[in-house]
Design an enzyme around this catalytic site. Sequence first.
Site, PDB file in Angstrom:
ATOM      1  N   SER A  55       0.915  -1.304   0.255  1.00  0.00           N
ATOM      2  CA  SER A  55       0.367  -0.099   0.213  1.00  0.00           C
ATOM      3  C   SER A  55       1.188   1.252   0.190  1.00  0.00           C
ATOM      4  O   SER A  55       1.527   1.105   0.751  1.00  0.00           O
ATOM      5  CB  SER A  55      -0.818  -0.093   1.341  1.00  0.00           C
ATOM      6  OG  SER A  55      -1.152   1.490   1.108  1.00  0.00           O
TER       7      SER A  55
ATOM      8  N   HIS B 223      -1.235  -1.236  -4.136  1.00  0.00           N
ATOM      9  CA  HIS B 223      -2.445  -0.804  -2.871  1.00  0.00           C
ATOM     10  C   HIS B 223      -2.688   0.375  -2.813  1.00  0.00           C
ATOM     11  O   HIS B 223      -1.671   1.061  -2.108  1.00  0.00           O
ATOM     12  CB  HIS B 223      -2.263  -1.210  -2.107  1.00  0.00           C
ATOM     13  CG  HIS B 223      -3.558  -1.476  -0.967  1.00  0.00           C
ATOM     14  ND1 HIS B 223      -5.169  -2.368  -1.743  1.00  0.00           N
ATOM     15  CD2 HIS B 223      -4.775  -1.076  -0.651  1.00  0.00           C
ATOM     16  CE1 HIS B 223      -5.881  -1.685  -1.207  1.00  0.00           C
ATOM     17  NE2 HIS B 223      -5.930  -0.986  -0.306  1.00  0.00           N
TER      18      HIS B 223
ATOM     19  N   ASP C  60      -4.909   3.900  -1.038  1.00  0.00           N
ATOM     20  CA  ASP C  60      -6.410   3.694  -0.489  1.00  0.00           C
ATOM     21  C   ASP C  60      -6.597   5.478  -0.313  1.00  0.00           C
ATOM     22  O   ASP C  60      -5.684   6.086   0.105  1.00  0.00           O
ATOM     23  CB  ASP C  60      -5.179   3.949   0.994  1.00  0.00           C
ATOM     24  CG  ASP C  60      -5.269   1.945   1.297  1.00  0.00           C
ATOM     25  OD1 ASP C  60      -6.639   1.004   1.402  1.00  0.00           O
ATOM     26  OD2 ASP C  60      -4.253   1.600   1.973  1.00  0.00           O
TER      27      ASP C  60
ATOM     28  N   MET D 254      -8.852   8.474   0.756  1.00  0.00           N
ATOM     29  CA  MET D 254      -9.362   8.734   1.831  1.00  0.00           C
ATOM     30  C   MET D 254     -10.244  10.073   1.090  1.00  0.00           C
ATOM     31  O   MET D 254      -9.510  11.381   0.902  1.00  0.00           O
ATOM     32  CB  MET D 254      -8.682   8.439   2.857  1.00  0.00           C
ATOM     33  CG  MET D 254      -7.828   7.505   3.104  1.00  0.00           C
ATOM     34  SD  MET D 254      -7.138   7.329   4.354  1.00  0.00           S
ATOM     35  CE  MET D 254      -6.058   5.554   4.122  1.00  0.00           C
TER      36      MET D 254
ATOM     37  N   HIS E  63      -8.971   1.308  -3.408  1.00  0.00           N
ATOM     38  CA  HIS E  63      -9.460   0.584  -2.100  1.00  0.00           C
ATOM     39  C   HIS E  63     -10.125   2.694  -2.079  1.00  0.00           C
ATOM     40  O   HIS E  63      -9.639   3.416  -1.843  1.00  0.00           O
ATOM     41  CB  HIS E  63      -8.442   0.530  -1.170  1.00  0.00           C
ATOM     42  CG  HIS E  63      -9.657   0.021   0.381  1.00  0.00           C
ATOM     43  ND1 HIS E  63      -9.270   0.455   0.875  1.00  0.00           N
ATOM     44  CD2 HIS E  63     -11.586   0.466   0.569  1.00  0.00           C
ATOM     45  CE1 HIS E  63     -10.357   0.143   2.354  1.00  0.00           C
ATOM     46  NE2 HIS E  63     -10.647   0.035   1.795  1.00  0.00           N
TER      47      HIS E  63
ATOM     48  N   MET F 256     -12.054   4.334   0.200  1.00  0.00           N
ATOM     49  CA  MET F 256     -12.720   4.952   1.037  1.00  0.00           C
ATOM     50  C   MET F 256     -13.135   6.674   1.371  1.00  0.00           C
ATOM     51  O   MET F 256     -12.799   7.404   2.051  1.00  0.00           O
ATOM     52  CB  MET F 256     -11.490   5.192   2.753  1.00  0.00           C
ATOM     53  CG  MET F 256     -11.333   3.260   2.889  1.00  0.00           C
ATOM     54  SD  MET F 256      -9.359   3.308   3.846  1.00  0.00           S
ATOM     55  CE  MET F 256      -8.451   3.751   2.486  1.00  0.00           C
TER      56      MET F 256
ATOM     57  N   MET G 153     -11.373  -5.262   6.228  1.00  0.00           N
ATOM     58  CA  MET G 153     -10.550  -4.653   6.566  1.00  0.00           C
ATOM     59  C   MET G 153     -10.489  -5.345   7.898  1.00  0.00           C
ATOM     60  O   MET G 153     -11.057  -5.891   9.117  1.00  0.00           O
ATOM     61  CB  MET G 153     -11.240  -3.670   7.081  1.00  0.00           C
ATOM     62  CG  MET G 153     -11.725  -2.134   5.585  1.00  0.00           C
ATOM     63  SD  MET G 153     -10.145  -1.899   5.131  1.00  0.00           S
ATOM     64  CE  MET G 153      -9.438  -0.847   6.034  1.00  0.00           C
TER      65      MET G 153
ATOM     66  N   ASP H  71      -6.842  -6.240   4.935  1.00  0.00           N
ATOM     67  CA  ASP H  71      -5.732  -4.986   4.906  1.00  0.00           C
ATOM     68  C   ASP H  71      -6.085  -4.574   6.386  1.00  0.00           C
ATOM     69  O   ASP H  71      -6.700  -4.512   6.824  1.00  0.00           O
ATOM     70  CB  ASP H  71      -6.967  -4.280   3.570  1.00  0.00           C
ATOM     71  CG  ASP H  71      -6.215  -2.745   4.120  1.00  0.00           C
ATOM     72  OD1 ASP H  71      -4.822  -1.967   4.444  1.00  0.00           O
ATOM     73  OD2 ASP H  71      -6.380  -1.738   2.906  1.00  0.00           O
TER      74      ASP H  71
END
Length: 228
Positions: free
Chosen positions: A11, A36, A38, A40, A69, A71, A140, A178
Site C-alpha cells: 500500500s 494498493h 487507499d 481517503m 480502495h 474509502m 478490513m 487490509d
Amino acid sequence: MTSRMVKIAPSILAADFSRLGEQVREATEAGADYIHLDVMDGHFVPNISFGLPVLESLRKKTRLQFDVHLMIADADSYAARFVEAGADLVSVHVEACPHIDRTIRVIQSEGARAGAVLNPATPLAALEHILPMVDYVLLMSVNPGYGGQKFIPYVLDKVRRLREWRSQLGLDFAIEIDGGVTVDNVGVVAEAGVDWVVAGTSVLGAPDPGQALAAMRQAAEAALARRA
C-alpha cells in the site's frame, strides 16, 4: 506444498510521498503482485490521502495492476472515474454505498474488477446478495483511516466463514485483507484463507521494502506448506 499462493499488494499509503514514483518502482522490482492505493476523503474516514491526479501520474511508473480502495463517502460518483484514470481493481465499502449492486456493476462495465469492502465490525450478512457478482471481497482488519494500526484478530473468523460460504456457493471471488498484517502474523492470515494481503507499513515503511516483501511472502508460503 499447496498450489494456492498468497498475493501481496504493498500500500502506497505507507510510502514516502516525496519519492512516491520511486517507491512504486521499488515495489514492482521487489516482486509485488499489485499496488494498493487507499483513497481517503476525510468524510467516510478521518483522513485525506490522494485522488485521481496521483493515480494518473503513477500509472506510467509500473506495469502492475492498481488495486484501488475507495474509502470515500460518494463512491458512486467517483468509481468509474478511477477506472478511467488507470485503476484495474476498484473496491467500495458496503457501509458507504446505498446502491452497491449498481456500483459494482458500473465498475465492471468500465472494464475493471470490482470488490466489496467490510469494516471490521460489519457482519458478513451485508454481502449475502452481492457475493455472486463481486470479483473479490476486502475485509478490513483495522478500522480504516490510518496506516500502522494493530491487527484485529476477530477478523480471521470472518475470513474463515467467508471462505466456507465461497465453497458452499461454488463461487470464485478472491478474499483480500487490509490492516496490520506483518511478517509475524501473515502466516495465520494465509492459513485462514486469505488470497490477497495488503501490506503497508510492514513493506513500504520498512528500511528495505524488497527484503520485507520477500520475508512476508516466505512466511505466508511456509504457513500454507504446513497446512497442506
